[in-house]
Design a protein around this motif. Structure first.
Motif, PDB file in Angstrom:
ATOM      1  N   UNK A   8      -8.717   1.034   6.113  1.00 16.49           N
ATOM      2  CA  UNK A   8      -7.745  -0.158   4.991  1.00 16.49           C
ATOM      3  C   UNK A   8      -7.427   0.357   5.091  1.00 16.49           C
ATOM      4  N   UNK A   9      -6.264  -0.515   5.394  1.00 19.80           N
ATOM      5  CA  UNK A   9      -4.607  -0.343   5.154  1.00 19.80           C
ATOM      6  C   UNK A   9      -3.469  -1.329   4.254  1.00 19.80           C
ATOM      7  N   UNK A  10      -2.624  -0.691   3.353  1.00 21.00           N
ATOM      8  CA  UNK A  10      -3.013  -2.171   2.367  1.00 21.00           C
ATOM      9  C   UNK A  10      -1.245  -3.549   3.659  1.00 21.00           C
ATOM     10  N   UNK A  11      -1.036  -4.495   2.947  1.00 17.32           N
ATOM     11  CA  UNK A  11      -0.607  -5.272   3.870  1.00 17.32           C
ATOM     12  C   UNK A  11       0.584  -5.322   3.731  1.00 17.32           C
ATOM     13  N   UNK A  12       1.434  -5.537   4.932  1.00  9.37           N
ATOM     14  CA  UNK A  12       2.799  -4.573   5.541  1.00  9.37           C
ATOM     15  C   UNK A  12       3.008  -4.551   7.377  1.00  9.37           C
ATOM     16  N   UNK A  13       3.859  -4.128   8.182  1.00 11.06           N
ATOM     17  CA  UNK A  13       3.887  -3.724   9.020  1.00 11.06           C
ATOM     18  C   UNK A  13       3.959  -2.380   9.210  1.00 11.06           C
TER      19      UNK A  13
END
Length: 356
Positions: free
Chosen positions: A133-138
């Protein structure tokens, strides 16, 4: 001979012999090659004054070589960060069938932490999966794709990770948010600059106000200043002396009231007026001196009251008429007529009771 049509500009022809040579590298994947064939037109002319002409079509069959590495078609995709759905990426290769699939893929070390990649069943597509799981972003995901002869190149895809769950990707436009960061930073910088300007302006105004504030001691402050009163007369020879100025020193005393140093109920001393009888001048000076010393409204420092010299020719006579004599015949009884201020002197030289 001459070249009539050569779309890619690859050919040369000898004008006398008609020998055709290649002047540039030919590419099977060029847009001028149709079904692995390249077509050109060659013209021939005889030496007659009105030459006869002929046209020949030259078709060149280009064999395939493995000169193009495979690449990924989809360079951007969106995925949820919770229970993400796998992403299928298509691999293309412009080489012929002998130098294409089956393909293989491997992630670079920077992408192996959060992603996994494998080929699909036909070995023509890549299945990319977010495994943490990653934080929102590009995020950028780099991987190496190879053809069946090992020719490979690194391809990078851009993944927009959204705060959602499953395969229904619903999230804000993270690219717009990333693009808006410079704007936000610019606004913050502008606000900071404005605050600095306001601070500098306040410091400037405070400095100007300090410069305009009056000093603690004004020019007309009475402390530590010298008050000039009328000087004394010119000596015994000054015959133009006016006794009326004798009271000027009392009139010119500083008008400073100190109610904080004495009780308010203390009566103010009474200054006696100038006497009409010159014999009372001594008492007048002594009484007014005591009154000035006990005056609660006087300044909290000593004040010097300077009076004019009385001058010569007073009714009491001049002291210069007295001279020392050793014969003891000098008559000092006249000292008794000079008033109470000279009583002590009269007693000393006239043999009064104080001598006992």
């Amino acid at each position: 001979y001459s070249v009539i049509s050569d779309p890619a500009g690859w050919l040369n022809v000898n004008t006398s012999t008609g020998v055709i040579t290649v002047r540039d590298k030919m590419d099977r994947e060029s847009i001028f090659v149709k079904e692995d064939r390249y077509t050109a037109l060659i013209g021939a002319y005889d030496d007659d004054p009105v030459p006869a002409t002929g046209t020949g079509t030259l078709v060149i069959a280009l064999e395939d070589v493995n000169d193009n590495a495979p690449s990924i078609e989809e360079r951007k995709f969106s995925v949820c960060n919770k229970k993400p759905a796998p992403q299928l990426l298509t691999v293309t290769d412009t080489d012929g069938p002998r130098f294409t699939s089956p393909f293989s893929v491997s992630l670079l070390d920077s992408a192996k932490v959060n992603w996994t990649a494998r080929m699909n069943g036909t070995k023509t597509g890549i299945i990319l999966m977010l495994n943490s799981e990653l934080e929102s972003g590009v995020y950028s995901v780099a991987m190496s794709v190879s053809d069946n002869h090992g020719l490979s190149q690194v391809s990078t895809v851009t993944a927009s990770v959204c705060d959602c769950t499953g395969d229904e990707v619903v999230c804000k436009d993270v690219r717009a948010a990333a693009a808006g960061m410079p704007i936000i930073l610019g606004i913050l910088a502008g606000v900071l600059l404005l605050l600095m300007l306001v601070l500098l302006l306040l410091l400037f105004l405070r400095r100007r106000r300090r410069e305009k504030e009056p000093p603690l001691l004004q020019d007309d402050d009475l402390r530590d200043n010298i008050f000039y009163y009328d000087e004394e007369g010119g000596g015994e020879d000054d015959q133009d002396f006016d006794l009326g100025v004798l009271h000027r020193g009392l009139d010119n005393r500083p008008e400073v009231f100190r109610n904080d140093v004495v009780p308010a109920f203390m009566p103010a001393p009474i200054y006696k007026p100038l006497p009409a009888n010159p014999d009372d001048i001594g008492n007048f000076i002594g009484d007014n001196l005591k009154a000035a010393d006990n005056d609660p409204t006087a300044p909290p420092y000593d004040s010097l009251l300077v009076f004019d010299y009385e001058g010569a020719g007073s009714e009491a006579g001049s002291l210069s008429s007295l001279n020392s004599s050793s014969d003891g015949d000098q008559d000092y009884d006249c000292l008794n007529d000079w008033g109470p201020r000279f009583k002590k002197l009269a007693d000393m030289y006239g043999g009064g009771d104080d001598m006992l």
